[in-house]
Design a protein around this motif. Sequence first.
Motif, short mmCIF file in Angstrom:
data_model
loop_
_atom_site.label_atom_id
_atom_site.label_comp_id
_atom_site.label_asym_id
_atom_site.label_seq_id
_atom_site.Cartn_x
_atom_site.Cartn_y
_atom_site.Cartn_z
N LEU A 53 0.69 -1.20 0.21
CA LEU A 53 0.19 -0.10 0.03
C LEU A 53 0.62 1.21 -0.20
CD1 LEU A 53 -3.05 -1.21 2.56
CD2 LEU A 53 -3.18 -0.73 0.27
N GLU A 54 1.93 1.64 0.57
CA GLU A 54 3.03 2.27 0.52
C GLU A 54 3.54 2.65 -0.53
OE1 GLU A 54 5.21 1.78 4.02
OE2 GLU A 54 3.85 2.10 5.59
N LEU A 55 3.43 1.82 -1.52
CA LEU A 55 4.70 1.42 -2.51
C LEU A 55 3.49 2.29 -3.67
CD1 LEU A 55 5.58 -1.30 -3.85
CD2 LEU A 55 7.27 0.79 -2.95
N GLY B 155 -0.30 9.52 -6.13
CA GLY B 155 -1.60 10.10 -4.86
C GLY B 155 -2.28 9.68 -3.84
N TRP B 156 -1.84 8.44 -3.85
CA TRP B 156 -2.25 8.22 -2.16
C TRP B 156 -1.74 8.26 -0.90
CZ3 TRP B 156 -6.79 4.56 -2.99
CH2 TRP B 156 -6.95 4.78 -4.47
N GLU B 157 -2.45 8.08 -0.28
CA GLU B 157 -2.62 8.13 1.65
C GLU B 157 -2.13 6.75 2.20
OE1 GLU B 157 -0.49 10.33 2.33
OE2 GLU B 157 -0.44 12.52 1.62
N GLY C 108 -7.78 7.51 -1.17
CA GLY C 108 -6.40 8.28 -3.08
C GLY C 108 -7.75 8.43 -3.68
N PRO C 109 -7.46 8.75 -5.12
CA PRO C 109 -7.61 9.32 -6.01
C PRO C 109 -9.75 8.03 -6.19
CG PRO C 109 -6.37 8.79 -6.84
CD PRO C 109 -6.06 8.56 -5.81
N GLY C 110 -9.14 6.77 -6.09
CA GLY C 110 -9.97 5.41 -6.14
C GLY C 110 -11.34 5.82 -5.14
N GLY C 111 -10.79 6.84 -3.94
CA GLY C 111 -11.78 5.69 -2.93
C GLY C 111 -11.16 6.28 -1.67
N ILE D 220 -8.99 14.41 4.00
CA ILE D 220 -9.63 13.01 4.75
C ILE D 220 -8.43 12.11 5.56
CG2 ILE D 220 -10.57 10.42 4.09
CD1 ILE D 220 -11.94 11.64 2.14
N HIS D 221 -7.44 12.44 4.79
CA HIS D 221 -6.46 11.81 4.99
C HIS D 221 -5.84 12.70 7.07
CE1 HIS D 221 -1.42 11.56 5.43
NE2 HIS D 221 -2.30 10.44 6.14
#
Length: 231
Positions: free
Chosen positions: A83-85, A90-92, A111-114, A218-219
Amino acid sequence: MGVRERPEAKRSANGRAYDPERLFLPPDDDLAPNRPGETLRARLDASRTGRVGLALARLLGRRPVEDTWRRELAAQQAVGSALELLTAGGWEVVHSIVLPGDAVIPHLLIGPGGVFCVAPEPAHGARLTVDDTAVRYAGERHPRPYVRRIRHSAARSSLVLSRGCDFPVRAWAVLVLVGAAEVEKADPPADVRVLRDRDVPGLGGLGGVLRPERVDRIHTVARNRRVWLGA
């Protein structure tokens, strides 16, 4: 008395928006530094069962809870690393969120996908059947309530994040069966993604749900330990 407006999101040096409210988060309440499996690490560190006690229990055919924790830790570390990769896209991700009642959300991916509430379960070499509420291991009489448990955690996450963000946030449940030899979906749940560990990177290809400023907001809420106290 006027309504205080939330500070406008700013841009970091790399152009990524960030929420200025996170700057006021006390370090003890910031979950962002958590490593995958943080709560399991703490349990193992606090265990008073020494190596001799563990070896004796195994010789007697018992299953020390510490062995279960180690298997769960390895699964969370593997999935957490994957997940960290995704953060480059653009994900957290926030790891090891403790809820009231000692429940734990192993990973929250934003992230971008929810927003995805991710729970890895160790299943090395196992043949599994998944239905709408549980996972059944071949040769075991009683199913394990993994599906129901992650569904409940995702629902709690949705409520907490929606309240903290002041806009609706849907957290989707993701169950990851780590190392499973075979997974049969007899009655697959419509609201829970059931993945194998090799499928986890595919979450990074999802998009079109959250704008960068919403990901950041959200993050910011999710990493605050205190917002989860009322979950």
